[in-house]
Design a protein around this motif. Structure first.
Motif, short mmCIF file in Angstrom:
data_model
loop_
_atom_site.label_atom_id
_atom_site.label_comp_id
_atom_site.label_asym_id
_atom_site.label_seq_id
_atom_site.Cartn_x
_atom_site.Cartn_y
_atom_site.Cartn_z
N VAL A 71 25.82 45.72 41.56
CA VAL A 71 26.22 46.04 40.18
C VAL A 71 26.13 44.78 39.35
CG1 VAL A 71 28.11 46.79 38.69
CG2 VAL A 71 27.77 47.89 40.90
N LYS A 72 25.55 44.90 38.17
CA LYS A 72 25.48 43.79 37.24
C LYS A 72 26.13 44.24 35.93
CE LYS A 72 22.31 40.57 35.08
NZ LYS A 72 20.93 40.18 34.91
N VAL B 162 23.22 49.41 37.90
CA VAL B 162 23.07 49.33 39.36
C VAL B 162 21.61 49.02 39.61
CG1 VAL B 162 23.15 50.61 41.53
CG2 VAL B 162 24.96 50.92 39.84
N ARG B 163 21.36 47.99 40.41
CA ARG B 163 20.00 47.54 40.71
C ARG B 163 19.79 47.51 42.20
NH1 ARG B 163 18.41 44.00 35.99
NH2 ARG B 163 19.96 44.53 34.45
N ARG B 164 18.55 47.64 42.63
CA ARG B 164 18.21 47.58 44.05
C ARG B 164 18.27 46.12 44.52
NH1 ARG B 164 16.43 51.89 46.52
NH2 ARG B 164 15.68 53.63 45.29
N ASP B 165 18.72 45.93 45.77
CA ASP B 165 18.71 44.60 46.37
C ASP B 165 17.28 44.06 46.41
OD1 ASP B 165 21.37 44.24 46.82
OD2 ASP B 165 21.31 44.69 48.96
N GLY B 166 17.14 42.79 46.15
CA GLY B 166 15.84 42.15 46.22
C GLY B 166 14.93 42.46 45.06
N ASP C 171 14.90 43.50 40.48
CA ASP C 171 15.64 43.60 39.23
C ASP C 171 15.46 44.98 38.61
OD1 ASP C 171 17.43 42.32 37.57
OD2 ASP C 171 15.89 41.69 36.15
N VAL C 172 15.05 45.97 39.42
CA VAL C 172 14.81 47.32 38.95
C VAL C 172 16.15 48.03 38.75
CG1 VAL C 172 13.80 49.56 39.55
CG2 VAL C 172 12.60 47.45 40.12
N VAL C 173 16.38 48.55 37.54
CA VAL C 173 17.61 49.27 37.23
C VAL C 173 17.48 50.70 37.73
CG1 VAL C 173 19.10 50.11 35.38
CG2 VAL C 173 18.10 47.82 35.23
N VAL C 174 18.43 51.12 38.56
CA VAL C 174 18.45 52.48 39.10
C VAL C 174 19.30 53.38 38.20
CG1 VAL C 174 19.05 53.89 41.10
CG2 VAL C 174 18.14 51.59 41.43
N PHE C 175 20.48 52.91 37.84
CA PHE C 175 21.38 53.61 36.92
C PHE C 175 21.98 52.58 35.99
CE2 PHE C 175 21.68 56.76 40.37
CZ PHE C 175 21.45 57.92 39.63
N SER C 176 22.33 53.01 34.78
CA SER C 176 23.06 52.12 33.86
C SER C 176 24.00 52.96 33.01
CB SER C 176 22.10 51.32 32.98
OG SER C 176 21.36 52.18 32.16
N ASP D 159 36.53 46.99 33.52
CA ASP D 159 36.35 48.45 33.49
C ASP D 159 34.90 48.82 33.74
OD1 ASP D 159 39.05 48.72 32.88
OD2 ASP D 159 38.68 48.71 30.72
N ALA D 160 33.97 48.06 33.17
CA ALA D 160 32.55 48.30 33.40
C ALA D 160 32.21 48.07 34.87
CB ALA D 160 31.70 47.40 32.50
N TRP D 161 32.77 47.02 35.47
CA TRP D 161 32.53 46.71 36.88
C TRP D 161 33.03 47.85 37.77
CZ3 TRP D 161 29.91 43.54 39.89
CH2 TRP D 161 30.28 43.42 41.22
N ALA D 162 34.23 48.35 37.50
CA ALA D 162 34.81 49.42 38.32
C ALA D 162 33.96 50.69 38.24
CB ALA D 162 36.24 49.71 37.87
N ALA D 163 33.50 51.04 37.06
CA ALA D 163 32.66 52.24 36.89
C ALA D 163 31.33 52.06 37.63
CB ALA D 163 32.42 52.52 35.42
N GLY D 164 30.74 50.89 37.52
CA GLY D 164 29.49 50.61 38.22
C GLY D 164 29.66 50.64 39.73
#
Length: 78
Positions: free
Chosen positions: A13-14, A29-33, A35-40, A50-55
């Protein structure tokens, strides 16, 4: 026969600052290895925590292999 891995998704999570006044935060949320965003997040959060907890809730769902609807997992903070 290979043992099935317990984790179905490997990522992180970023949390990024989207605006300075007022301070608004968004998670992705990005894949390991990569910088592709899977969800935001669609909606901004007033606090980075709060943003961290939701992610993290979305990431945990992805790791367990659950079908993720990020809108149902989000709690928007004013």
């Amino acid at each position: 026969m290979a043992k099935e891995r317990g984790c179905k998704f490997y990522g992180y999570v970023k949390v990024d600052l989207q605006s300075h006044s007022p301070r608004r935060w968004k998670w992705s949320v990005r894949r390991d290895g990569s910088d592709v965003v899977v969800f935001s997040s669609d909606a901004p959060f007033a606090h980075a925590e709060d943003a961290w907890a939701a992610g993290q809730r979305v990431l945990t769902s992805l790791e367990t292999g659950a079908v993720v609807d990020p809108h149902r997992l989000l709690v928007e903070v004013d």
